[in-house]
Design an enzyme around this catalytic site. Structure first.
Site, PDB file in Angstrom:
ATOM      1  N   GLU A   1       0.938  -1.184   0.116  1.00  0.00           N
ATOM      2  CA  GLU A   1      -0.063   0.003  -0.061  1.00  0.00           C
ATOM      3  C   GLU A   1       0.779   1.110   0.100  1.00  0.00           C
ATOM      4  OE1 GLU A   1      -3.575   2.101   2.669  1.00  0.00           O
ATOM      5  OE2 GLU A   1      -3.095   0.209   3.046  1.00  0.00           O
TER       6      GLU A   1
ATOM      7  N   LYS B   1      -8.916  -0.961   0.868  1.00  0.00           N
ATOM      8  CA  LYS B   1      -9.647  -1.584   1.759  1.00  0.00           C
ATOM      9  C   LYS B   1     -10.663  -2.753   1.047  1.00  0.00           C
ATOM     10  CE  LYS B   1      -9.824  -0.416   5.949  1.00  0.00           C
ATOM     11  NZ  LYS B   1      -8.319  -0.816   5.817  1.00  0.00           N
TER      12      LYS B   1
END
Length: 417
Positions: A220, A236
């Protein structure tokens, strides 16, 4: 400069870097990235550095950058939240990483499109690296991994957090748990190389600060600046991959259309849009990609991309502060979520769910999210990794626990002999 075996060169370069007290490697593992400038960056040795507790650390970093106007590599730990907002940290911390640590390296080696570049330091260092022999990966002694909380306590805590959601305190909170090992004797560089093989990711890295190590397989990006553009890419949404190609494609499609995962993702997208607005030219915040599905060795992830134009009156370090800590690791509303994280988690996060990365002399930067990472203190032999997930009203506590174990699987596999 071109070399015949780039993989071998990188391994030797890291081996050489690890002989210094401080070094930082940032590696993309050849993942396509519209905003990535480097396949590999290796910063070695210290010309100058700052090591600070929260209080006025971001302002000190701004002064440090304005004096140096040079390449800088560094760490922003999660507890800088206490400087950004009126919060506190009282949970147990077995690692004690700096809240903020940045250094100007003596040497900086980059790989771009297979070409090796020496950005800082003497070119002759390449000959020294090439002459090294790769050390064979040593087997480490058995590591007894323990959890700070049981499955039962994890489930009970998730249900308590869901009561806060029912009451309207929050919409979503990222709840994490720590796995740890005491008396762990490891070779951090060998473990990092092994982790990278098990789980190559686009924002992985090896960061050594004296006797403290971050061995990261992060998928990420926290925040990136290219020219006047800021980019954040929150994750997410997670689904376990299959070895069967047809089944794997069905899993990808299911994640892409999963209403619960989309709801989690869009809550964080809204949060990071709000964070960027604090630094943006009015009206420039844009969701460039919503619910993108990206494949990694163990999992598919749902990733969105949010961008803006940086207001020329906002210093880029203030833009980092305005977005910190990252919404994907906190929840919404952000301040209340962080208060509940402190109240319900059983360990200090420290460097975990913070970020490390680099700043260029021109003020561009790229920072990851410290997840899927092993943290190690070599003098005390304390090893730690944390995993977590987004808790919403629709979450199933048992399923969330299983997702945590899935996220931990690459690290568990790495630490096995």
């Amino acid at each position: 400069m071109k070399v015949q075996d780039l993989g071998s060169f990188k391994q030797k370069a890291l081996q050489w870097a690890n002989t210094f007290d401080v070094c930082c490697c940032y590696e993309s593992n050849s993942y396509p990235d519209a905003y990535g400038k480097f396949d590999f960056l290796l910063a070695v040795g210290v010309k100058d550095s700052i090591n600070l507790k929260y209080g006025s650390a971001f302002d000190a970093l701004k002064i440090f950058y304005n004096i140096q106007k040079n390449w800088m590599f560094g760490l922003l730990s999660y507890d800088l939240k206490n400087e950004v907002e009126k919060l506190s940290s009282n949970n147990a911390d077995g690692l004690n990483f700096p809240d903020l640590f940045f250094f100007v390296p003596q040497y900086l080696i980059a790989v771009v499109d297979g070409e090796i570049q020496i950005i800082l330091g003497e070119e002759t260092v390449l000959n020294h690296i090439e002459a090294l022999s790769i050390k064979n990966t040593a087997r480490h002694s058995a590591i007894k991994i323990e959890s700070k909380i049981s499955r039962e306590l994890y489930i009970k805590t998730v249900e308590q957090l869901q009561e806060h959601i029912v009451r309207g305190d929050i919409y979503e909170v990222n709840f994490c748990q720590e796995f740890f090992a005491e008396h762990a004797h490891i070779d951090p560089l060998n473990i990092y190389n092994k982790l990278k093989k098990v789980s190559p990711t686009p924002f992985s890295g090896f960061f050594k600060i004296n006797d403290q190590y971050i061995l990261s397989a992060s998928p990420e990006r926290f925040l990136c600046k290219r020219g006047n553009k800021l980019i954040t890419q929150p994750i997410k949404g997670t689904a376990k991959r299959s070895n069967n190609a047809k089944e794997d494609e069905l899993i990808r499609l299911h994640l892409q259309n999963d209403a619960k995962e989309q709801a989690e993702n869009v809550m964080i997208v809204d949060l990071v849009r709000n964070d960027l607005t604090k630094s943006a030219v009015k009206g420039s915040v844009l969701v460039e990609e919503l619910f993108g599905i990206y494949g990694f060795p163990q999992v598919y992830q749902m990733i969105s991309t949010v961008t803006c134009q940086l207001d020329h009156e906002v210093h880029f370090i203030d833009a980092i502060r305005n977005a910190f800590p990252m919404g994907s690791m906190t929840g919404a509303p952000k301040i209340k979520a962080m208060e509940l994280i402190e109240a319900y988690e059983f360990s200090s996060r420290g460097a975990y769910s913070g970020t490390f990365g680099y700043i260029t002399p021109e003020g561009d930067f790229d920072f990851n999210v410290i997840i899927r990472s092993i943290l190690y203190q070599s003098s005390s032999r304390y090893l730690s990794f944390q995993v977590g997930g987004a808790i919403t009203y629709a979450s199933n506590a048992a399923s969330e626990y299983e997702e945590c174990m899935l996220k931990a699987s690459a690290i568990m596999q790495t630490l096995e002999n």
